[in-house]
Design a protein around this motif. Structure first.
Motif, PDB file in Angstrom:
ATOM      1  N   TRP A 197       0.827  -1.206   0.000  1.00 20.21           N
ATOM      2  CA  TRP A 197       0.000   0.000   0.000  1.00 20.21           C
ATOM      3  C   TRP A 197       0.866   1.262   0.000  1.00 20.21           C
ATOM      4  CZ3 TRP A 197      -1.060   3.801   3.897  1.00 20.21           C
ATOM      5  CH2 TRP A 197      -2.179   4.617   3.646  1.00 20.21           C
ATOM      6  N   CYS A 198       2.027   1.183   0.625  1.00 17.24           N
ATOM      7  CA  CYS A 198       2.943   2.322   0.717  1.00 17.24           C
ATOM      8  C   CYS A 198       3.902   2.419  -0.460  1.00 17.24           C
ATOM      9  CB  CYS A 198       3.764   2.235   2.010  1.00 17.24           C
ATOM     10  SG  CYS A 198       2.833   2.531   3.518  1.00 17.24           S
ATOM     11  N   ALA A 199       3.672   1.662  -1.515  1.00 19.22           N
ATOM     12  CA  ALA A 199       4.627   1.590  -2.627  1.00 19.22           C
ATOM     13  C   ALA A 199       4.984   2.966  -3.176  1.00 19.22           C
ATOM     14  CB  ALA A 199       4.073   0.699  -3.737  1.00 19.22           C
ATOM     15  N   ASP A 200       3.996   3.835  -3.380  1.00 11.02           N
ATOM     16  CA  ASP A 200       4.263   5.145  -3.965  1.00 11.02           C
ATOM     17  C   ASP A 200       5.071   6.044  -3.026  1.00 11.02           C
ATOM     18  OD1 ASP A 200       2.905   4.408  -6.217  1.00 11.02           O
ATOM     19  OD2 ASP A 200       1.039   5.416  -5.669  1.00 11.02           O
ATOM     20  N   SER A 201       5.037   5.757  -1.734  1.00 12.22           N
ATOM     21  CA  SER A 201       5.781   6.582  -0.766  1.00 12.22           C
ATOM     22  C   SER A 201       7.170   6.038  -0.491  1.00 12.22           C
ATOM     23  CB  SER A 201       4.999   6.670   0.552  1.00 12.22           C
ATOM     24  OG  SER A 201       3.786   7.370   0.388  1.00 12.22           O
ATOM     25  N   ARG A 202       7.482   4.848  -1.006  1.00 14.82           N
ATOM     26  CA  ARG A 202       8.796   4.252  -0.756  1.00 14.82           C
ATOM     27  C   ARG A 202       9.818   4.718  -1.786  1.00 14.82           C
ATOM     28  NH1 ARG A 202       8.447  -0.792  -1.924  1.00 14.82           N
ATOM     29  NH2 ARG A 202       6.231  -1.322  -2.014  1.00 14.82           N
ATOM     30  N   HIS A 203      10.084   6.032  -1.786  1.00  9.65           N
ATOM     31  CA  HIS A 203      11.038   6.574  -2.755  1.00  9.65           C
ATOM     32  C   HIS A 203      12.220   7.264  -2.066  1.00  9.65           C
ATOM     33  CE1 HIS A 203       9.204  10.589  -2.108  1.00  9.65           C
ATOM     34  NE2 HIS A 203       8.048   9.931  -2.115  1.00  9.65           N
ATOM     35  N   ARG A 204      12.341   7.118  -0.772  1.00 11.06           N
ATOM     36  CA  ARG A 204      13.504   7.604  -0.032  1.00 11.06           C
ATOM     37  C   ARG A 204      14.191   6.383   0.589  1.00 11.06           C
ATOM     38  NH1 ARG A 204       8.977  10.344   1.196  1.00 11.06           N
ATOM     39  NH2 ARG A 204       8.834  12.582   0.656  1.00 11.06           N
ATOM     40  N   LEU A 318       8.268   1.575  11.126  1.00 14.59           N
ATOM     41  CA  LEU A 318       8.485   3.016  11.310  1.00 14.59           C
ATOM     42  C   LEU A 318       8.898   3.677   9.998  1.00 14.59           C
ATOM     43  CD1 LEU A 318       8.481   5.359  13.271  1.00 14.59           C
ATOM     44  CD2 LEU A 318      10.828   4.765  13.927  1.00 14.59           C
ATOM     45  N   ALA A 319       9.679   2.980   9.186  1.00 16.43           N
ATOM     46  CA  ALA A 319      10.065   3.528   7.888  1.00 16.43           C
ATOM     47  C   ALA A 319       8.852   3.695   6.977  1.00 16.43           C
ATOM     48  CB  ALA A 319      11.107   2.623   7.229  1.00 16.43           C
ATOM     49  N   LEU A 320       7.921   2.736   6.998  1.00 15.55           N
ATOM     50  CA  LEU A 320       6.708   2.855   6.188  1.00 15.55           C
ATOM     51  C   LEU A 320       5.842   4.014   6.665  1.00 15.55           C
ATOM     52  CD1 LEU A 320       5.726  -0.917   5.796  1.00 15.55           C
ATOM     53  CD2 LEU A 320       6.848   0.548   4.098  1.00 15.55           C
ATOM     54  N   ILE A 321       5.665   4.104   7.985  1.00 12.35           N
ATOM     55  CA  ILE A 321       4.863   5.206   8.541  1.00 12.35           C
ATOM     56  C   ILE A 321       5.473   6.551   8.164  1.00 12.35           C
ATOM     57  CG2 ILE A 321       4.161   6.343  10.687  1.00 12.35           C
ATOM     58  CD1 ILE A 321       3.868   3.560  11.929  1.00 12.35           C
ATOM     59  N   ASN A 322       6.783   6.685   8.371  1.00 14.53           N
ATOM     60  CA  ASN A 322       7.426   7.968   8.129  1.00 14.53           C
ATOM     61  C   ASN A 322       7.544   8.298   6.647  1.00 14.53           C
ATOM     62  OD1 ASN A 322       7.592   8.178  10.860  1.00 14.53           O
ATOM     63  ND2 ASN A 322       9.809   8.373  10.969  1.00 14.53           N
ATOM     64  N   SER A 323       7.602   7.270   5.796  1.00  9.42           N
ATOM     65  CA  SER A 323       7.595   7.522   4.354  1.00  9.42           C
ATOM     66  C   SER A 323       6.269   8.133   3.929  1.00  9.42           C
ATOM     67  CB  SER A 323       7.838   6.219   3.584  1.00  9.42           C
ATOM     68  OG  SER A 323       9.138   5.734   3.791  1.00  9.42           O
ATOM     69  N   LEU A 328       2.886  13.253   2.990  1.00  5.63           N
ATOM     70  CA  LEU A 328       1.757  14.073   3.409  1.00  5.63           C
ATOM     71  C   LEU A 328       2.210  15.458   3.845  1.00  5.63           C
ATOM     72  CD1 LEU A 328      -0.226  11.358   5.413  1.00  5.63           C
ATOM     73  CD2 LEU A 328      -0.900  12.376   3.228  1.00  5.63           C
ATOM     74  N   LEU A 329       3.321  15.527   4.556  1.00  5.60           N
ATOM     75  CA  LEU A 329       3.831  16.814   5.031  1.00  5.60           C
ATOM     76  C   LEU A 329       4.276  17.698   3.868  1.00  5.60           C
ATOM     77  CD1 LEU A 329       5.880  15.605   8.120  1.00  5.60           C
ATOM     78  CD2 LEU A 329       3.821  17.022   8.178  1.00  5.60           C
ATOM     79  N   VAL A 330       4.957  17.095   2.908  1.00  7.29           N
ATOM     80  CA  VAL A 330       5.406  17.858   1.745  1.00  7.29           C
ATOM     81  C   VAL A 330       4.202  18.333   0.928  1.00  7.29           C
ATOM     82  CG1 VAL A 330       6.655  17.723  -0.444  1.00  7.29           C
ATOM     83  CG2 VAL A 330       7.665  16.743   1.627  1.00  7.29           C
ATOM     84  N   ALA A 331       3.240  17.436   0.710  1.00  6.82           N
ATOM     85  CA  ALA A 331       2.052  17.786  -0.082  1.00  6.82           C
ATOM     86  C   ALA A 331       1.247  18.905   0.572  1.00  6.82           C
ATOM     87  CB  ALA A 331       1.181  16.546  -0.285  1.00  6.82           C
ATOM     88  N   SER A 332       1.225  18.929   1.908  1.00  4.41           N
ATOM     89  CA  SER A 332       0.460  19.951   2.625  1.00  4.41           C
ATOM     90  C   SER A 332       1.205  21.272   2.717  1.00  4.41           C
ATOM     91  CB  SER A 332       0.136  19.457   4.040  1.00  4.41           C
ATOM     92  OG  SER A 332       1.324  19.353   4.824  1.00  4.41           O
ATOM     93  N   GLY A 333       2.491  21.268   2.350  1.00  2.00           N
ATOM     94  CA  GLY A 333       3.284  22.482   2.432  1.00  2.00           C
ATOM     95  C   GLY A 333       3.761  22.825   3.828  1.00  2.00           C
ATOM     96  N   LYS A 334       3.584  21.895   4.762  1.00  2.00           N
ATOM     97  CA  LYS A 334       3.991  22.155   6.147  1.00  2.00           C
ATOM     98  C   LYS A 334       5.508  22.231   6.278  1.00  2.00           C
ATOM     99  CE  LYS A 334      -0.148  22.215   7.868  1.00  2.00           C
ATOM    100  NZ  LYS A 334      -0.712  23.459   8.432  1.00  2.00           N
ATOM    101  N   VAL A 335       6.211  21.357   5.560  1.00  2.00           N
ATOM    102  CA  VAL A 335       7.670  21.353   5.591  1.00  2.00           C
ATOM    103  C   VAL A 335       8.180  21.038   4.200  1.00  2.00           C
ATOM    104  CG1 VAL A 335       7.762  20.597   8.014  1.00  2.00           C
ATOM    105  CG2 VAL A 335       7.857  18.910   6.181  1.00  2.00           C
ATOM    106  N   GLY A 336       9.480  21.303   3.981  1.00  3.16           N
ATOM    107  CA  GLY A 336      10.095  20.971   2.716  1.00  3.16           C
ATOM    108  C   GLY A 336      10.592  19.539   2.698  1.00  3.16           C
ATOM    109  N   ALA A 340      11.191  16.753   5.793  1.00  7.99           N
ATOM    110  CA  ALA A 340      10.344  15.555   5.756  1.00  7.99           C
ATOM    111  C   ALA A 340      11.174  14.314   5.488  1.00  7.99           C
ATOM    112  CB  ALA A 340       9.264  15.711   4.681  1.00  7.99           C
ATOM    113  N   GLY A 341      12.121  14.413   4.574  1.00  6.02           N
ATOM    114  CA  GLY A 341      12.932  13.259   4.237  1.00  6.02           C
ATOM    115  C   GLY A 341      13.759  12.747   5.395  1.00  6.02           C
ATOM    116  N   GLU A 342      14.119  13.643   6.309  1.00  4.32           N
ATOM    117  CA  GLU A 342      14.927  13.226   7.455  1.00  4.32           C
ATOM    118  C   GLU A 342      14.168  12.251   8.348  1.00  4.32           C
ATOM    119  OE1 GLU A 342      17.222  15.164  11.311  1.00  4.32           O
ATOM    120  OE2 GLU A 342      16.684  16.455   9.619  1.00  4.32           O
ATOM    121  N   TYR A 343      12.842  12.361   8.383  1.00  5.98           N
ATOM    122  CA  TYR A 343      12.054  11.422   9.177  1.00  5.98           C
ATOM    123  C   TYR A 343      12.232   9.991   8.664  1.00  5.98           C
ATOM    124  CZ  TYR A 343       9.598  15.002  11.817  1.00  5.98           C
ATOM    125  OH  TYR A 343       9.306  16.040  12.674  1.00  5.98           O
TER     126      TYR A 343
END
Length: 356
Positions: A197-204, A318-323, A328-336, A340-343
């Motif tokens: 389910w997290c496939a699209d977010s697993r790019h870091r 934790l890696a899946l959650i944070n990915s 979500l954080l980047v898309a919302s503009g909350k952080v760069g 976000a990537g550091e998480y």
């Protein structure tokens, strides 16, 4: 990382007042001090006080917490607020593990846009995730002896949770997917679904995450232990009394039935995530990894022979959650992307060291 909930305060207050009036059997309920704090993506949270006159004519005032199932920013495949409420009610009924009292649940999505529940607001203090409780906040001002007590009281509750007979009131938590296998096998089936389910977010650091998934699949231990599993066992999900005893355990989104090592691994990995992985030094009085494992074994009365494996499981989760959170954080503009990537990279760094 926390975000501010976007909800109309006045409309929410009116809806809650009418809904609580029916649920409490009161002619009118005055909802006061409705606060929408910075709340994580896993739930939408609000605090409020309610004043009402009961059917017996007595005036009552009480502090509540509202938890609404997220709809537009999901960290998990299928959020289920009512399952959390059911878990807390089962714990209150079948164990001594302290959890908030759940007053009411609601399935009607027309009221607040999603299922929700209302529970007690428990007084006390919670160690901070951001900034880390190892760096700042009330935990830094404690003595080493007090910090040791806080940590031990928390671990004691985790061990108590694992002593519960899951067959008595908790069978609804058992994951499906491997009916003829162990609880660990069933857990891994569901973890695999989450991974896909997290496939699209697993790019870091995708290579590290993929290696971790292959590892937990191929190196599954022969572990038939089965217990109620919190899924998010850490001091940051506990409310502490002034004497540093545990007043309540919070956040049961990932509760399940499985090997207790899942919780122990998560406890160890998340503590490292908030401390050494950030370049911080463990506060005096807080046990290190080996001392924590030894103390857990003492408290639970069972050996924990597969800790290293469950730490990799925890790191993967934790890696899946944070990915997903980073996206979500980047898309919302909350952080760069850098923040976000550091998480993610902080976790994948931990994973890489464990995988070798």
């Amino acid at each position: 990382m926390a975000v501010t909930t976007r909800r109309d305060l006045e409309a929410t207050r009116r809806t809650l007042a009418g809904w609580l009036s029916m649920r409490l059997g009161a002619k009118a309920v005055d909802v006061r001090e409705l606060v929408l704090p910075k709340a994580g993506y896993s739930n939408e949270t609000a605090y409020f006080d309610a004043v009402w006159t009961g059917p017996d004519g007595a005036r009552r005032e009480h502090g509540f917490v509202l938890r609404v199932e997220p709809t537009g920013h999901q960290l998990f495949v299928k959020p289920d607020a009512l399952l959390q409420a059911r878990t807390m009610r089962a714990l209150a009924r079948h164990s001594s593990v302290p959890v908030p009292h759940v007053w009411f649940t609601e399935q009607d999505v027309s009221l607040l846009g999603a299922p929700f529940y209302v529970m007690d607001r428990v007084a006390g203090r919670i160690p901070s995730d951001v900034p880390s409780w190892h760096k700042r906040g009330w935990t830094v001002d404690l003595t080493p002896q007090e910090r040791g007590r806080l940590y031990d009281e928390g671990l004691t509750q985790v061990a108590a949770l694992h002593r519960i007979d899951w067959r008595e009131g908790f069978t609804f938590l058992a994951p499906s997917g491997s009916p003829s296998g162990t609880a660990l096998e069933a857990y891994l089936v569901r973890l695999g679904q989450w991974y896909e389910w997290c496939a699209d977010s697993r790019h870091r650091d995708a290579e590290v995450i993929d290696r971790a998934w292959e590892y937990v699949r191929r190196h599954r231990p022969r572990d038939a232990a089965t217990s109620v599993v919190w899924g998010d066992a850490r001091v940051g999900n506990m409310i502490f009394e002034e004497d540093l005893s545990v007043a309540s355990l919070l956040d049961w989104e990932t509760a399940t039935v499985g090997p207790p090592g899942i919780d122990l691994g998560w406890w160890l990995v998340f503590d490292e995530f908030l401390c050494e992985a950030q370049g911080l030094t463990r506060l005096d009085g807080v046990p290190d990894r080996d001392a924590t494992v030894a103390r857990y074994e003492e408290l639970s009365g069972r050996r924990a022979p597969h800790v290293a494996y469950y730490e990799i499981v925890a790191g993967l989760v934790l890696a899946l959650i944070n990915s997903r959170l980073a996206d979500l954080l980047v898309a919302s503009g909350k952080v760069g992307e850098d923040v976000a990537g550091e998480y993610v990279t902080r976790v994948t760094g931990m994973l890489a060291r464990r995988l070798g």
